[in-house]
Structures are given as C-alpha cells and as structure tokens.
Motif scaffolding. Sequence first.
Motif, PDB file in Angstrom:
ATOM      1  N   THR A   8     -11.121  -2.118 -19.551  1.00 36.21           N
ATOM      2  CA  THR A   8      -9.731  -0.778 -19.611  1.00 36.21           C
ATOM      3  C   THR A   8      -9.995  -0.655 -21.153  1.00 36.21           C
ATOM      4  O   THR A   8      -9.329  -0.165 -21.212  1.00 36.21           O
ATOM      5  N   ARG A   9      -9.941  -1.727 -21.855  1.00 35.35           N
ATOM      6  CA  ARG A   9      -9.831  -1.756 -23.482  1.00 35.35           C
ATOM      7  C   ARG A   9     -10.755  -0.400 -23.987  1.00 35.35           C
ATOM      8  O   ARG A   9     -10.611   0.704 -24.713  1.00 35.35           O
TER       9      ARG A   9
ATOM     10  N   ILE B 181       0.610  -1.238   0.192  1.00 39.69           N
ATOM     11  CA  ILE B 181      -0.457   0.085  -0.096  1.00 39.69           C
ATOM     12  C   ILE B 181       0.611   1.113   0.232  1.00 39.69           C
ATOM     13  O   ILE B 181       0.519   2.335  -0.798  1.00 39.69           O
ATOM     14  N   PRO B 182       1.552   1.220   1.082  1.00 37.00           N
ATOM     15  CA  PRO B 182       2.975   2.653   0.661  1.00 37.00           C
ATOM     16  C   PRO B 182       2.933   2.836  -0.715  1.00 37.00           C
ATOM     17  O   PRO B 182       3.231   4.140  -1.331  1.00 37.00           O
ATOM     18  N   THR B 183       3.317   1.629  -1.091  1.00 38.48           N
ATOM     19  CA  THR B 183       3.996   2.214  -2.443  1.00 38.48           C
ATOM     20  C   THR B 183       3.384   2.659  -3.687  1.00 38.48           C
ATOM     21  O   THR B 183       3.373   3.574  -3.863  1.00 38.48           O
ATOM     22  N   ARG B 184       2.037   1.616  -3.773  1.00 37.88           N
ATOM     23  CA  ARG B 184       1.288   2.488  -4.393  1.00 37.88           C
ATOM     24  C   ARG B 184       0.721   3.887  -4.061  1.00 37.88           C
ATOM     25  O   ARG B 184       0.471   4.841  -5.404  1.00 37.88           O
ATOM     26  N   GLY B 185       0.711   4.097  -3.105  1.00 38.92           N
ATOM     27  CA  GLY B 185       0.662   4.895  -2.563  1.00 38.92           C
ATOM     28  C   GLY B 185       1.503   6.151  -2.792  1.00 38.92           C
ATOM     29  O   GLY B 185       0.733   7.519  -2.694  1.00 38.92           O
ATOM     30  N   ARG B 186       2.223   5.830  -2.532  1.00 42.37           N
ATOM     31  CA  ARG B 186       3.406   7.287  -3.744  1.00 42.37           C
ATOM     32  C   ARG B 186       3.071   7.169  -4.902  1.00 42.37           C
ATOM     33  O   ARG B 186       3.577   8.122  -5.300  1.00 42.37           O
ATOM     34  N   LYS B 187       3.465   6.285  -5.631  1.00 45.53           N
ATOM     35  CA  LYS B 187       2.817   6.466  -6.800  1.00 45.53           C
ATOM     36  C   LYS B 187       2.463   7.463  -7.178  1.00 45.53           C
ATOM     37  O   LYS B 187       2.055   8.006  -8.140  1.00 45.53           O
ATOM     38  N   LEU B 188       0.357   7.168  -6.993  1.00 39.66           N
ATOM     39  CA  LEU B 188      -0.419   7.785  -7.200  1.00 39.66           C
ATOM     40  C   LEU B 188      -0.714   9.374  -6.452  1.00 39.66           C
ATOM     41  O   LEU B 188      -0.665  10.317  -7.101  1.00 39.66           O
ATOM     42  N   TYR B 189       0.480   9.493  -5.673  1.00 40.04           N
ATOM     43  CA  TYR B 189       0.554  10.491  -5.497  1.00 40.04           C
ATOM     44  C   TYR B 189       1.604  11.217  -6.558  1.00 40.04           C
ATOM     45  O   TYR B 189       0.834  12.345  -6.444  1.00 40.04           O
TER      46      TYR B 189
ATOM     47  N   ASP C 283      -4.058   3.393 -13.081  1.00 40.78           N
ATOM     48  CA  ASP C 283      -2.769   1.552 -13.482  1.00 40.78           C
ATOM     49  C   ASP C 283      -3.553   1.197 -11.822  1.00 40.78           C
ATOM     50  O   ASP C 283      -3.363   1.796 -11.029  1.00 40.78           O
ATOM     51  N   LYS C 284      -3.587   0.105 -11.942  1.00 47.99           N
ATOM     52  CA  LYS C 284      -3.841  -1.229 -10.979  1.00 47.99           C
ATOM     53  C   LYS C 284      -2.741  -1.324 -10.153  1.00 47.99           C
ATOM     54  O   LYS C 284      -3.124  -1.406  -9.154  1.00 47.99           O
ATOM     55  N   ASP C 285      -1.439  -1.126 -10.603  1.00 44.62           N
ATOM     56  CA  ASP C 285      -0.378  -1.071  -9.858  1.00 44.62           C
ATOM     57  C   ASP C 285      -0.365   0.035  -8.979  1.00 44.62           C
ATOM     58  O   ASP C 285       0.837   0.401  -8.738  1.00 44.62           O
TER      59      ASP C 285
ATOM     60  N   PRO D  75     -10.922   3.838 -10.745  1.00 41.25           N
ATOM     61  CA  PRO D  75     -12.042   3.298 -10.144  1.00 41.25           C
ATOM     62  C   PRO D  75     -11.581   2.599  -8.682  1.00 41.25           C
ATOM     63  O   PRO D  75     -10.395   2.444  -8.329  1.00 41.25           O
ATOM     64  N   ASP D  76     -12.753   1.762  -8.521  1.00 39.26           N
ATOM     65  CA  ASP D  76     -12.811   0.483  -7.103  1.00 39.26           C
ATOM     66  C   ASP D  76     -11.605  -0.638  -7.513  1.00 39.26           C
ATOM     67  O   ASP D  76     -11.890  -0.632  -9.375  1.00 39.26           O
ATOM     68  N   LEU D  77     -11.639  -1.340  -7.478  1.00 41.06           N
ATOM     69  CA  LEU D  77     -10.069  -2.237  -7.263  1.00 41.06           C
ATOM     70  C   LEU D  77     -11.263  -3.390  -7.966  1.00 41.06           C
ATOM     71  O   LEU D  77     -10.467  -4.586  -7.760  1.00 41.06           O
ATOM     72  N   ALA D  78     -12.349  -3.179  -7.147  1.00 38.98           N
ATOM     73  CA  ALA D  78     -13.316  -4.565  -8.169  1.00 38.98           C
ATOM     74  C   ALA D  78     -12.453  -5.195  -8.944  1.00 38.98           C
ATOM     75  O   ALA D  78     -12.144  -4.569 -10.334  1.00 38.98           O
TER      76      ALA D  78
END
Length: 335
Positions: free
Chosen positions: A244-245, A115-123, A256-258, A232-235
């Motif tokens: 996505t297409r 989560i911290p890695t993904r949060g940093r990417k999105l930030y 991105d999902k990551d 989006p939500d991660l569902a």
Amino acid sequence: MTRSERESLQKRIVQFFVNIADGNKSLTVNHFMKEKTPRQTIYSIIKKYEEAGHTGDKPRSGRPKKLCQGQLTRLKRLVNHKTGISLRRISSKNEYQLSQKQRSPKYTDKQLQEIPTRGRKLYRLLSNNDFELVMDDEKYFTLSDHSALTNRGFYSSNKEETPHEVKLKRTQKYEPKVLVWVAISENGISSPFFAKQQQAIDQTTYLNECVVKRLMPFISNYHLKEKVLFWPDLASSHYSNIVTRYFDENHIEFVDKDFNPQNCPQSRPIETLWAILKNMVYDQGWEAKNIGHLKRRIQQKMKEIDIEVVQTMFSGIRKQLRKIADYGPYKACSL
C-alpha cells in the motif's frame, strides 16, 4: 374400417344387445347382419363385453391430466424450495421445473452483514468517478483438468472399447501445479507471473514480481495513471504495508479494504476469465507433460482471449455491485 367407425360399431352393438335384445345374442346377430356386418365381428364384440364389461381399449390408469387444488398444495409442499426430490415423485404437467444449482461461495453471518455495505460503498465510488478499473487475482493450474466443461464426459458407441485414458478420471494425490497471477482491465491482460508449486506469493514476492514488474508496466501501457482505480484481491499480501505504501508513493489509487466486498467472485470479471481460460487450456482433454509445457500453453491461450469478451464482463460490474448492495451476495451469484 377406420378406428372411429369401429368404435361406433362396437358401441351400437353393445347398446342393442343390452337395451333392445335384452341379452339375446341371436336377435343381435340377425339385426346387424342385415347391415352386412360380419357374423364373427358381432360375436367377438359381444364376447368381449361379456368377459371384460367394456369394448375397445382397456381404460388406462396413471396421473390425471389436471390436479385438484389439494393435490397442487401437497405438491407445492413437497418440492417448493427443496433439493433431493426425485422427478418420479413429481407430475410432468405442473408448474415446477428442475433447475440447475448455481455456484456460490459459503458466507458467514458476519460476511452477510458486511458485504452489502462494502458493495454499496464501492458502487458509489465507481458511479461518482470516471475511473479506469484494473483488477488482479491468482489461480492454480494443474497438468490436467477433467472438471473443464468439455472434459466432463465422453461419447462412445461401445464403452468397452473406449480407451482407459478417455473414460477414466486419472487422479494423482499430489499433482504438480503452478500458481498464475494476472491483472486485467477493459483494455487488455497483463503478462502473467508463474509461481512455483511450493512458493507462496508473500508480500515481497507480490510487490516485486507482480506489482513492480508487471502491474505498473501494464498500467503505463494501457491507462492514464491518474484515472486508474486498482481493485486487488483481499489476500493479506495485497494489502500489506509495503504494498500500500508503494501505491501511495506512485500515486496509484486502490480500493480501500473496507470498500472491498469479501468473497464475492460474482462481482469480479477476472473470476469469469479464469473459467474461460481453463476451458481453453484443457480443451479436448489436453494434458501437459510438465510444468514448463503447462506455462507455455497458458501463455498461448491468454493471447487468444477476445478482448471484447473482457469488455463485456467489465460492463456488468456496477450492476452486480448494485444487486449485492440492495439484496445481498446471493442475489448476484451467476458463477
């Protein structure tokens, strides 16, 4: 005679009786009668001293006003960072206060690492680009909800006379419910999509009913498509290939999902919106007669939500993501 004067007199009589008269009652009485002190008062004070060993109010027992260092150390070991501690075991005059627990998702060890890695990417993505952020989510609504803030308790001068429908939480094992999907941004709220109780929002339903019929018109009406970042939500249906297409073909950039922090409602204002909407829908113990009645109520209350409240929630997204990136998801919990 004031209280202080009475206490002073009691002290003087006892001191004279013990130290000067050497236990002689007559000498003590004669001495203080010259000061015009009533005989009965003098005898009463001497009698109380002989029986109780003191005058005035009985010495009080209880917690000391100040705790020594050893007591403070034991108290700290008892309560610090612990739950389930009764206030009866804690002094009211100390540095520890009872605090309400905040809600938080339960994370796995893997999520706490990712989560911290993904949060940093999105930030960084949001900080380095001038995006107009749009997000979506789903929420179940039932015909009634006693967990809403205004419905958790009731007031009564006589609980015996309170109607059962007020003082009891009436539950139903399989209560009818409806799934509501909505998209939001700083500029507004999309039209909702209602799914039937047994209907899951699979990838086809999500694409046709949510994205094509509601999300795209919402983006066209309130945003420049070239500047939109859809979160989006991660569902699994939200990141399916056909969805996505479709976004790629229509030039809608999405997270991105990551980059998408999993299980982090504290960073998504739409979660707070659901809480606000729930309180508005079920205000004053409101209950729906059927699903149609519930849908109309939800649509009505959505129109009453103040857009400035939504804008305020969006203004804190980057701050929350920075907390998640630097300290982990628990630091940002505020729901």
